[in-house]
Design a protein around this motif. Structure first.
Motif, PDB file in Angstrom:
ATOM      1  N   PRO A  81       0.670  -1.417  -0.029  1.00 34.61           N
ATOM      2  CA  PRO A  81      -0.124   0.106  -0.032  1.00 34.61           C
ATOM      3  C   PRO A  81       0.779   1.166  -0.009  1.00 34.61           C
ATOM      4  CG  PRO A  81      -0.155  -0.919   2.062  1.00 34.61           C
ATOM      5  CD  PRO A  81       0.765  -1.889   1.233  1.00 34.61           C
ATOM      6  N   ASN A  82       2.099   1.239   0.256  1.00 37.20           N
ATOM      7  CA  ASN A  82       2.969   2.360   0.326  1.00 37.20           C
ATOM      8  C   ASN A  82       3.870   2.710  -1.032  1.00 37.20           C
ATOM      9  OD1 ASN A  82       2.151   3.071   2.990  1.00 37.20           O
ATOM     10  ND2 ASN A  82       3.613   1.443   3.632  1.00 37.20           N
ATOM     11  N   ASN A  83       3.476   2.069  -2.060  1.00 35.99           N
ATOM     12  CA  ASN A  83       4.119   2.090  -3.238  1.00 35.99           C
ATOM     13  C   ASN A  83       3.331   2.908  -4.109  1.00 35.99           C
ATOM     14  OD1 ASN A  83       6.466   0.259  -3.107  1.00 35.99           O
ATOM     15  ND2 ASN A  83       4.797  -1.221  -2.931  1.00 35.99           N
ATOM     16  N   THR A  84       3.778   3.371  -5.338  1.00 38.18           N
ATOM     17  CA  THR A  84       3.177   4.488  -6.266  1.00 38.18           C
ATOM     18  C   THR A  84       3.097   3.791  -7.727  1.00 38.18           C
ATOM     19  OG1 THR A  84       3.764   6.283  -5.086  1.00 38.18           O
ATOM     20  CG2 THR A  84       3.169   6.417  -7.452  1.00 38.18           C
ATOM     21  N   ILE A  85       2.129   3.518  -7.960  1.00 41.72           N
ATOM     22  CA  ILE A  85       2.059   3.081  -9.502  1.00 41.72           C
ATOM     23  C   ILE A  85       1.800   4.084 -10.549  1.00 41.72           C
ATOM     24  CG2 ILE A  85       0.313   1.638 -11.038  1.00 41.72           C
ATOM     25  CD1 ILE A  85      -0.739   0.315  -8.411  1.00 41.72           C
ATOM     26  N   SER A  86       2.739   4.457 -11.430  1.00 38.19           N
ATOM     27  CA  SER A  86       2.667   5.394 -12.550  1.00 38.19           C
ATOM     28  C   SER A  86       2.272   4.494 -13.978  1.00 38.19           C
ATOM     29  CB  SER A  86       4.246   5.836 -12.555  1.00 38.19           C
ATOM     30  OG  SER A  86       4.152   6.762 -11.498  1.00 38.19           O
ATOM     31  N   VAL A  87       1.382   5.279 -14.618  1.00 41.61           N
ATOM     32  CA  VAL A  87       0.981   4.687 -16.101  1.00 41.61           C
ATOM     33  C   VAL A  87       1.369   5.728 -16.715  1.00 41.61           C
ATOM     34  CG1 VAL A  87      -0.956   3.839 -17.227  1.00 41.61           C
ATOM     35  CG2 VAL A  87      -0.535   3.145 -15.144  1.00 41.61           C
ATOM     36  N   PRO A 108      -4.701  13.322 -22.716  1.00 44.56           N
ATOM     37  CA  PRO A 108      -4.073  13.560 -23.938  1.00 44.56           C
ATOM     38  C   PRO A 108      -2.891  12.763 -23.951  1.00 44.56           C
ATOM     39  CG  PRO A 108      -3.434  15.354 -22.414  1.00 44.56           C
ATOM     40  CD  PRO A 108      -4.565  14.563 -21.630  1.00 44.56           C
ATOM     41  N   PRO A 109      -2.126  12.418 -25.335  1.00 42.97           N
ATOM     42  CA  PRO A 109      -1.050  11.621 -25.538  1.00 42.97           C
ATOM     43  C   PRO A 109       0.002  12.126 -24.454  1.00 42.97           C
ATOM     44  CG  PRO A 109      -2.287  12.282 -27.579  1.00 42.97           C
ATOM     45  CD  PRO A 109      -2.962  13.110 -26.334  1.00 42.97           C
ATOM     46  N   GLY A 110       0.843  11.177 -24.038  1.00 40.61           N
ATOM     47  CA  GLY A 110       1.894  11.518 -23.131  1.00 40.61           C
ATOM     48  C   GLY A 110       1.528  11.547 -21.742  1.00 40.61           C
ATOM     49  N   SER A 111       0.369  11.583 -21.389  1.00 43.99           N
ATOM     50  CA  SER A 111      -0.158  12.079 -20.001  1.00 43.99           C
ATOM     51  C   SER A 111       0.429  10.811 -19.111  1.00 43.99           C
ATOM     52  CB  SER A 111      -1.725  11.878 -19.866  1.00 43.99           C
ATOM     53  OG  SER A 111      -2.256  12.970 -20.612  1.00 43.99           O
ATOM     54  N   ARG A 112       0.612  11.170 -17.715  1.00 43.79           N
ATOM     55  CA  ARG A 112       1.082  10.193 -16.778  1.00 43.79           C
ATOM     56  C   ARG A 112       0.129  10.317 -15.648  1.00 43.79           C
ATOM     57  NH1 ARG A 112       6.839   9.520 -13.965  1.00 43.79           N
ATOM     58  NH2 ARG A 112       6.230   8.974 -12.028  1.00 43.79           N
ATOM     59  N   VAL A 113      -0.177   9.320 -15.110  1.00 50.68           N
ATOM     60  CA  VAL A 113      -1.250   9.329 -14.050  1.00 50.68           C
ATOM     61  C   VAL A 113      -0.314   8.298 -12.929  1.00 50.68           C
ATOM     62  CG1 VAL A 113      -3.296   8.033 -13.148  1.00 50.68           C
ATOM     63  CG2 VAL A 113      -3.056   9.092 -15.470  1.00 50.68           C
ATOM     64  N   ASP A 114      -0.317   8.938 -11.697  1.00 46.06           N
ATOM     65  CA  ASP A 114       0.450   8.569 -10.520  1.00 46.06           C
ATOM     66  C   ASP A 114      -0.934   7.989  -9.513  1.00 46.06           C
ATOM     67  OD1 ASP A 114       2.628   8.669 -11.455  1.00 46.06           O
ATOM     68  OD2 ASP A 114       2.985  10.693 -10.779  1.00 46.06           O
ATOM     69  N   LEU A 115      -0.669   6.746  -9.050  1.00 47.02           N
ATOM     70  CA  LEU A 115      -1.824   6.265  -8.203  1.00 47.02           C
ATOM     71  C   LEU A 115      -0.956   5.843  -6.682  1.00 47.02           C
ATOM     72  CD1 LEU A 115      -5.041   4.756  -8.188  1.00 47.02           C
ATOM     73  CD2 LEU A 115      -3.138   2.795  -7.620  1.00 47.02           C
ATOM     74  N   HIS A 116      -1.470   6.301  -5.750  1.00 43.18           N
ATOM     75  CA  HIS A 116      -0.951   5.976  -4.309  1.00 43.18           C
ATOM     76  C   HIS A 116      -2.068   6.189  -3.585  1.00 43.18           C
ATOM     77  CE1 HIS A 116      -1.035  10.114  -2.958  1.00 43.18           C
ATOM     78  NE2 HIS A 116      -0.815  10.367  -4.468  1.00 43.18           N
ATOM     79  N   ARG A 117      -1.694   5.438  -2.288  1.00 41.97           N
ATOM     80  CA  ARG A 117      -2.552   5.483  -1.246  1.00 41.97           C
ATOM     81  C   ARG A 117      -2.839   6.822  -0.577  1.00 41.97           C
ATOM     82  NH1 ARG A 117      -1.627   1.520   4.010  1.00 41.97           N
ATOM     83  NH2 ARG A 117      -2.996   2.208   5.522  1.00 41.97           N
TER      84      ARG A 117
END
Length: 123
Positions: free
Chosen positions: A45-51, A73-82
């Motif tokens: 749960p303390n990790n970050t997922i980046s897409v 948009p193209p090139g976007s980045r999404v970071d998911l974290h708790r």
């Protein structure tokens, strides 16, 4: 990506695992992946997922529980974290997780449940 709460809907339907609700984890389950080695992962749960979308991609969409939609948009980045703030859930019916799972998916485990109760095993 899903939490254990989302594992009985999103993850299961995408071919990923069901995760016990008391486990603190984040699930990454690829949808329609075009790779032989794309398998579900369970991470801490303390990790970050980046897409990140490729710069030459047509763009993408982020959905949250199938209700909220964000166009990327193209090139976007999404970071998911708790989050630092927990989500409080209300349970309207008291039932063991395994009982809810069996009922939700209409699993044919009547004999197994009966045998477990005879041995005094908690569901």
């Amino acid at each position: 990506c899903a939490t254990p709460t989302g594992s009985t809907a999103y993850s299961w339907s995408a071919g990923g695992p069901v995760v016990w609700p008391t486990l603190e984890a984040i699930l990454v389950v690829p949808l329609s992946a075009h790779s032989l080695f794309s398998r579900p992962m369970v991470i801490g749960p303390n990790n970050t997922i980046s897409v990140q979308l490729l710069a030459n991609s047509p763009g993408g969409v982020v959905w949250s529980d199938g209700r909220r939609e964000i166009l990327l948009p193209p090139g976007s980045r999404v970071d998911l974290h708790r989050s630092n703030e927990p989500v409080r859930l209300a349970r309207l019916h008291v039932a063991q997780f395994t009982r809810r799972l069996v009922n939700k998916f209409d699993l044919p485990v009547t004999g197994w449940l009966a045998k477990s109760k005879e041995r005094g095993v908690d569901e």
